[in-house]
Design an enzyme around this catalytic site. Structure first.
Site, PDB file in Angstrom:
ATOM      1  N   ARG A 247      -2.025   1.864 -10.613  1.00 13.41           N
ATOM      2  CA  ARG A 247      -3.792   1.208 -11.787  1.00 13.41           C
ATOM      3  C   ARG A 247      -4.783   2.582 -10.798  1.00 13.41           C
ATOM      4  NH1 ARG A 247      -2.402  -1.260 -15.919  1.00 13.41           N
ATOM      5  NH2 ARG A 247      -4.003  -2.185 -16.228  1.00 13.41           N
ATOM      6  N   TYR A 346      -1.248  -1.431  -0.845  1.00 13.12           N
ATOM      7  CA  TYR A 346      -3.218  -1.603  -0.854  1.00 13.12           C
ATOM      8  C   TYR A 346      -3.777  -1.967   1.005  1.00 13.12           C
ATOM      9  CZ  TYR A 346      -7.366  -3.186  -1.744  1.00 13.12           C
ATOM     10  OH  TYR A 346      -8.991  -3.275  -1.992  1.00 13.12           O
TER      11      TYR A 346
END
Length: 381
Positions: A247, A346
């Site tokens: 994203r 992440y």
């Protein structure tokens, strides 16, 4: 050793500094025209506000060594992230806490009463939740889920929460007191002058050379004894098996004379509001005073070639593709993949720094023992 580090963000800077201090020659390249990667900060020319150019980065950690490390390169001042959320016509405090519960349900519950009330709202029929939606419904019930999680998650991830794994919502942030500090860590703060001077300080060593606006080319590996790659894992191999899913974020900047929203971060939970949140950057430096203000509306979408990747998707299709790239990386000699992009995970800043310090130690340990450095020190899976 002649070491090439691709990327002048936290991973490349920290690894390079530690290896340089040990006597190695470190060449750090970056395709951008600045150091710091997505942590890059700069003064807004119009207002003087310190801008987090690629979105806000708030430093928080329980790792005392990492906290001491960053403080050795700059001065950190106290900052606690206190997020607010606009949802269904009201403004609430996040993470969900006792004030949020009492405001949302128009009640005056004490902590024990609130626990019992939320338990009554939860869907006890869901055992072993498998999806994000099931996880939320199981622990807070439909009303809080739809107000604070459903719409925001659909915008952030571009799909229904029923399609996302429960692991994304690893620990449901609900507190039965009035603590609205977003993070639990004992060390929290912001660098007084932004992150850029801190990273410049880390890079300031005679055995480190930094080359900006310098894209990586494969022939560079022939000039180095070892390469540390903090770019996209699939990008190192020319996306040979396809692109891993990410994203990305688009920022809509606007200025305001005065105080626009009274807080640094305002989430928008309603699905019909197209952006996920608005950040007001002067509130990230509360020790400064500015009449003008700079804000950014954030829009999340699927990353396309040429976009800056922010969040790895890591759903079933991506994990299968990730396995192919891991195998390819492990079969490649002389390259170690590091950081958020290099390991397709992440990572918060403190974890990135911890892994960078550990990577440098592992590399020097391999040299001392005559061993081959591995492709990863933390498994991407």
């Amino acid at each position: 050793m002649q070491v090439l580090l691709v990327g002048a963000g936290l991973s490349g800077a920290v690894i390079g500094r530690k290896l340089a201090e040990a006597g190695h020659s470190c060449r750090i390249i970056d395709s951008r025209d600045h150091v710091g990667g997505n942590c890059y900060t700069e003064r807004d020319a119009e207002t003087g506000v310190m801008m987090h150019v690629y979105g806000p980065h708030i430093f928080h950690t329980d790792d005392e060594e990492v906290w001491s490390y960053v403080n050795s390169f700059t001065e950190f001042l106290p900052f606690q992230n206190r997020v607010k959320a606009t949802a269904q016509g009201g403004v609430y405090s996040l993470p969900i806490n006792l004030l949020t519960i009492n405001q949302f349900f128009n009640k005056t519950l004490r902590p024990d009463e609130a626990k019992a009330f939320i338990a009554s709202q939860a869907d006890a029929a869901i055992v072993g939740p498998q999806t994000f939606e099931e996880q939320a419904l199981r622990f807070v019930g439909r009303d809080l889920y739809e107000a604070f999680f459903k719409g925001y998650t659909e915008k952030q991830w571009g799909c229904s929460p029923s399609e996302l794994p429960a692991s994304i919502l690893k620990r449901l942030p609900v507190r039965f007191n009035y603590d609205d500090n977003y993070f639990f860590h004992r060390f929290q703060g912001m660098p007084r002058d932004g992150y850029t001077p801190m990273i410049e300080g880390i890079l300031d060593h005679p055995s480190i050379t930094v080359e900006l606006s310098t894209p990586f080319t494969p022939d560079m590996t022939a000039e180095a004894d070892h390469v540390f790659w903090s770019g996209p894992l699939d990008g190192f191999f020319g996306y040979a098996h396809g692109r891993l899913g990410y994203r990305t974020l688009d920022f809509e900047r606007f200025t305001y004379q005065g105080d626009y929203q009274g807080c640094a971060v305002m989430n928008y939970g309603d699905r019909d509001v197209p952006y996920t949140r608005i950040t007001e950057h002067k509130h990230f430096s509360p020790w400064e005073t500015h009449e003008g203000s700079v804000c950014c509306r954030e829009y999340s979408r699927a990353a396309e070639p040429g976009d800056i990747p922010y969040y790895p998707i890591r759903l079933v299709e991506e994990k299968a593709l990730l396995g192919e790239y891991i195998a390819k990386a492990e079969a490649t000699e002389g390259v170690t993949f590091v950081g958020r992009l290099g390991t397709y995970r992440y990572l918060d800043m403190d974890v990135t720094i911890r892994e960078a310090l550990d990577t440098a130690d592992a590399f020097m340990n391999c040299l001392a023992k005559g061993k081959t450095m591995s492709a990863f020190i933390s498994s991407p899976m």
